[in-house]
Design an enzyme around this catalytic site. Sequence first.
Site, PDB file in Angstrom:
ATOM      1  N   GLU A  78      -7.359   2.143  -2.772  1.00 36.37           N
ATOM      2  CA  GLU A  78      -5.929   2.199  -3.049  1.00 36.37           C
ATOM      3  C   GLU A  78      -5.379   0.805  -3.350  1.00 36.37           C
ATOM      4  O   GLU A  78      -4.308   0.658  -3.948  1.00 36.37           O
ATOM      5  CB  GLU A  78      -5.214   2.795  -1.825  1.00 36.37           C
TER       6      GLU A  78
ATOM      7  N   GLN B  11      -7.624  14.977   4.389  1.00 38.90           N
ATOM      8  CA  GLN B  11      -7.069  14.169   3.306  1.00 38.90           C
ATOM      9  C   GLN B  11      -7.997  14.027   2.111  1.00 38.90           C
ATOM     10  O   GLN B  11      -9.143  13.618   2.256  1.00 38.90           O
ATOM     11  CB  GLN B  11      -6.732  12.764   3.822  1.00 38.90           C
TER      12      GLN B  11
ATOM     13  N   PHE C  10       0.853  -1.190   0.000  1.00 32.50           N
ATOM     14  CA  PHE C  10       0.000   0.000   0.000  1.00 32.50           C
ATOM     15  C   PHE C  10       0.883   1.232   0.000  1.00 32.50           C
ATOM     16  O   PHE C  10       2.063   1.160   0.379  1.00 32.50           O
ATOM     17  CB  PHE C  10      -0.885  -0.004   1.246  1.00 32.50           C
TER      18      PHE C  10
ATOM     19  N   LEU D 256     -15.438   6.023  -3.438  1.00 31.59           N
ATOM     20  CA  LEU D 256     -14.035   5.615  -3.332  1.00 31.59           C
ATOM     21  C   LEU D 256     -13.653   4.494  -4.303  1.00 31.59           C
ATOM     22  O   LEU D 256     -14.398   3.550  -4.511  1.00 31.59           O
ATOM     23  CB  LEU D 256     -13.754   5.145  -1.907  1.00 31.59           C
TER      24      LEU D 256
ATOM     25  N   ARG E  54      -2.334  10.806   6.427  1.00 25.54           N
ATOM     26  CA  ARG E  54      -2.473   9.426   6.883  1.00 25.54           C
ATOM     27  C   ARG E  54      -2.094   8.448   5.779  1.00 25.54           C
ATOM     28  O   ARG E  54      -2.458   8.647   4.624  1.00 25.54           O
ATOM     29  CB  ARG E  54      -3.921   9.151   7.301  1.00 25.54           C
TER      30      ARG E  54
ATOM     31  N   ARG F 169      -0.754   9.496  -0.237  1.00 22.70           N
ATOM     32  CA  ARG F 169      -2.010   9.984  -0.824  1.00 22.70           C
ATOM     33  C   ARG F 169      -1.964  11.475  -1.152  1.00 22.70           C
ATOM     34  O   ARG F 169      -2.524  11.909  -2.158  1.00 22.70           O
ATOM     35  CB  ARG F 169      -3.166   9.703   0.136  1.00 22.70           C
TER      36      ARG F 169
ATOM     37  N   HIS G 222      -8.417  11.735  -0.900  1.00 25.08           N
ATOM     38  CA  HIS G 222      -7.960  10.466  -1.457  1.00 25.08           C
ATOM     39  C   HIS G 222      -7.786  10.683  -2.959  1.00 25.08           C
ATOM     40  O   HIS G 222      -8.640  11.288  -3.592  1.00 25.08           O
ATOM     41  CB  HIS G 222      -9.012   9.385  -1.183  1.00 25.08           C
TER      42      HIS G 222
ATOM     43  N   HIS H  42     -11.701  12.408   1.863  1.00 20.20           N
ATOM     44  CA  HIS H  42     -11.750  11.046   2.384  1.00 20.20           C
ATOM     45  C   HIS H  42     -11.579  10.955   3.894  1.00 20.20           C
ATOM     46  O   HIS H  42     -12.209  10.133   4.539  1.00 20.20           O
ATOM     47  CB  HIS H  42     -10.642  10.253   1.691  1.00 20.20           C
TER      48      HIS H  42
END
Lengths: 246, 572
Positions: free
Chosen positions: B254, B235, B122, B251, B385, B285, B237, B350
């Site tokens: 990821e 954030q 990730f 969404l 994050r 991100r 995304h 997000h």
Amino acid sequence: MAEALLKVFRGNKDGGQSVEFKVPVAPGMVVLDALHYIQGHLAPDLAVRWNCKAGKCGSCSAEVNGRPRLTCKTRMDSLPQNEPITVIPLKTFPVIKDLVTDVSWNYKVNKKIPPFTPKPGASWKFYQDDVDRVQEFRKCIECFLCQNVCHVLRDHDKYDQFGGPRFFVRVAGLDMHPMDGVSRTKLLKNDLGIGLCNITKCCTEVCPEDIHITDNAIIPLKERVVDEFYDPVLWIVREIRGARET
Amino acid sequence: MSDRFETHEHDVLVVGAGGAGLRAAIEALGQGASVGVVSKSLLGKAHTVMAEGGIAAAMANVDSADGWKPHFRDTMRGGKMLNNWRMAQLHAQEAPERVKELEQWGALFDRTEDGRILQRAFGGHTFRRLCHVGDRTGLEMIRTLQDRGVHMGFDVYMECTIVRLLTDGERCAGALAYWRETGRFVVFKAKSVVMATGGIGKAWPITSNSWEYTGDGMALAYEAGAELMDMEFVQFHPTGMVWPPGVQGILVTEAVRGEGGILRNKNGERFMERYDPKRMELSTRDVVARSIYTEVKEGRGTEHGGAYLDISHKPAEYVKKKLPSMYHQFKELADVDITKGAMEVGPTLHYMMGGIRVEAETAQSSLPGLFAAGEAAAGLHGANRLGGNSLSDLLVFGRRAGLAAAQHAKETPAPNLDEGQITSGESEALSAFQRQGGENPYAVHRDLQKVMQNLVGIFRIREDMEKALVELAKLKERAAHTSIEGSRMFNPGWHMSIELKSMLTVSEAVTRSALMREESRGAHSRIDFPELSPEWGTKNSIIWRDGSAMGLRQDKLAEMPAELKQVLAEDK
């Protein structure tokens, strides 16, 4: 911009009627978008349950043109054009207001099911092949569409004797867990009344997660019940052994 | 207490039934506390069900070199060193234990070939670290926690909304709430309250967040006197759906990039080469979101203003197995078969890194008796994050909050409730019913979303944010004059009028903090201050209620101990 005509149920437990709303249609729009448009512009007090609007939470179930659906996944362009779209609440559960129904019965049924209980000395080493089958059941988003179409509940109101497809899937997800050590067969037979299901597969047809409810969950569970309670050979063995033990 | 109100008393009241709230409730129950869980939705519908990619935990099942130190390092670097280092340390050290525990409570993760929990790559994580269940990890987590909690015996108050925290002098004493179904009020008396209410995404129009994400927990804590921290770090995304319009913002996990998905612009260029050649699509991100935004702004976007995300080079069966919900989502909502063609994606709001300021060990806020965990709390993620660190955050700090809340309840006498607070909370919540001919609260909400999207978005600049503050003041005025149709029974217009107040409070906090921080760091990008500032890197932004105004200051970060500095200095 194109326009759609929605006929939405408005009312409560004492009754109600369908009310017409004209809603502008945008490309790719879903029925839940239309309901949001109504709330935002025409009737802010229209009661609708929803959370994620992405098909993952199972909150926005309703009957659209007579078919139980997640409204967030029902595209307006998949419905007949130039005809009004009817949206009514799930029939199987009591209406609270408009499209919101009282689904609390389901939570009561869930409470009866013994939770995951690991086998003594479980190693926690198990393989993808062991879990593939069970992961299917664990995709359930609890939209209760299967409960809504099941005739044992919908037409025969057997709420006291029957658990419904959702909870057969739930039991399957626990009983077929490779590390689980509890049998829920007796519960299936007695409290959840799995024998009342006559495998018409209505539940499977409406499942938005494509869980093969009847074939993969209910039928194998019925077989377990039969094996445990109705197998004549086992029955005789049990009788003899039971007599000796007492 | 007046018998006008239904009253419930608990040692610990948990507000929110997502991963953090349920984990807190389970821990508090285990300590012998009586626990009530209040949730705006039905049990099991919380935003956690939308978490897709996985739980970050250095189990080292796939990459044996992983451990808490690399996880700590990745988290701190991803957060641009603004993280509370103690939280980042506890998180990295405790996450593997929390995941194992979840497995022992019945969660079924995907498996490695030797029968352990499988982990995937990730963004921002040096090693393959995300324990997952296809792309529906959050659902597995919530069902597991839900079932455990229900059978341990917490009381759940479903479809119940908190409108005010009650205080007894300098401590939290409970909450005033109403049942969404009937509109009737209910009073909770509690020695400890845990806020696990999630984020604030609904103040923006393009968001992956559900309706519940209206910043209630942060706004309620702020009103009751607790401090908020680092509210400028919101954030975006990088990959939300951009087409068709109805699905904008939903969404795209990821995990698509984790499984090898490639980003391209309309000219077919793999543009991440220009922005982060080392990490490419698996950059953090904030970087990927800005890169896509920049490509579109400079005219290299797709037809509908996004970038192409392509996983079709992988075998179709593999894609369907590892990314089943993405496959169905695109097929059903956008008529795209992702095993054959590319997805169109763009940034979507997000996650909130900022929130209620808490102590690392106990998750207690600056208001005694009030705890916070998960997205509602600040500190762990710093300025940005990493994917997968949210689910582990819920487990690690949910547990810690539950433990400390139960402990606090043991050590403190029952609070006294102040009837005046209850009646004024009640009349404020009902005020919109008293007004005739005012605006529909939904109209004010739409305009709030426009202000935040246009003026406090991915790239920020002083003039815009000053304008946003002026607009927010006008919106506050409008929100105070909305009126409601219909009765108190399940009335979404009324609910919106209450949630609007929370959204306006957190929007103002975001804007004021963002205006104060004159640098670019992580998710906070200032056009007028494009560089990282070493000086700002030593400061947290703090917001508190100063009478009727919003107080704002900078607090210095605590000095990191030498051994953690050493961990950061090691490169691998």
